[in-house]
Design an enzyme around this catalytic site. Structure first.
Site: not given
Ligand code: 1SD
Ligand code: ZN
Length: 270
Positions: A67, A98, A100, A110, A123, A214
């Site tokens: 992910h 991590h 996104h 996000e 994050h 999230t």
């Protein structure tokens, strides 16, 4: 499997509530930050990150979990501590970080600001040390605080060389975790190089609100701290991130959740 495809371009995110009821809660993340309605809050003053290592260096394990590329910090070898500002008297420690990011530069973050997405969002996940561990803390109302730092694509990012102390070293390591389940040791990442504002959060402008993880289980346990100023990221860095694969051999890009309803929550700015 519940996690299959669960983030690709937002696809499947409506089904999360079937596997994790909290995902249907009223204080979910991320959100769109509407700058005309945020409230100035001097009580957010004094947010501080301190580092066990003077250069903010950490060690850890970088994993492609299918992910998001996630660096789990080896905390016993030094981590970062977050205090002050919206966190009251609690002391939070960095557990992992991590990324996104989008398949294209026009999306990926996000959180959005006045409806605009950035190309990515880092994050920094911290947990309240009044709990014994991250997993003990993650479902408690005051359990977690996550710092979100936007990534803005710019050719002015001059970090793209194989320099031992620069953050690019972390991106270089992404080549070894292309397939899900792969991990690699990271021995000297400087958090300060990755996001220089972390070293002077007292002076940084940020948005703060109460929200959630999230991704499932979507626990509403996160005090969000979203920095106003992005870090610059070269197209090369974005390309490296987009090369990471999920279990279906697709790129894991677009691993962001769509913005959620504010439901009357107050977003503060400092
Ligand atoms: O999406 C991440 C998830 O992968 C995991 O890292 C979790 C912490 O257990 O945090 C969420 S997030 O809310 O930081 N995006
Ligand atoms: Zn995240």
């Amino acid at each position: 499997a519940p996690h299959c495809d669960f983030q690709r371009g937002g696809y499947g995110t409506d089904d999360w509530k079937k596997i994790a009821p909290d995902c249907a809660g009223s204080a979910q993340s991320p959100i769109n930050i509407k700058t005309s309605t945020v409230s100035q809050n001097p009580n957010l003053k004094g947010l501080t990150m301190s580092f066990d290592n003077i250069f903010g260096k950490v060690r850890g394990t970088l994993t492609n979990n299918g992910h998001a590329p996630t660096l789990k910090i080896s905390k016993q070898l030094g981590t970062a501590t977050l205090t002050g500002g919206p966190l009251g008297k609690s002391v939070y420690k960095l557990e992992q970080l991590h990324f996104h990011f989008g398949c294209e530069n026009n999306k990926g973050s996000e959180h959005t600001v006045d409806g605009q997405a950035y190309s990515g969002e880092i994050h920094f996940v911290t947990y309240n040390t009044k709990y014994a561990s991250f997993s003990q803390a993650m479902d408690k109302p005051d359990g977690l605080s996550v710092i979100g730092v936007f990534m803005k694509v710019s050719y002015k990012d001059r970090d793209d060389n194989y320099n031992i102390i620069k953050a690019f070293r972390l991106f270089w390591k992404m080549w070894s975790v292309r397939e899900p389940g792969k991990e690699v040791a990271v021995n000297d990442l400087s958090l300060i190089n990755l996001a220089p504002a972390l070293a002077h959060l007292r002076k940084a402008s940020f948005y703060s609100y109460k929200g959630s993880l999230t991704t499932p289980p979507c626990y509403q346990s996160v005090k969000w701290i979203v920095l106003k100023n992005p870090v610059l990221a070269s197209n090369y860095k974005m390309t490296i991130l987009r090369r990471l694969r999920d279990h279906e051999e697709h790129s894991i890009c677009n691993n962001f959740r769509p913005v959620q309803a504010l439901n009357g929550r107050i977003v503060s700015v400092y």
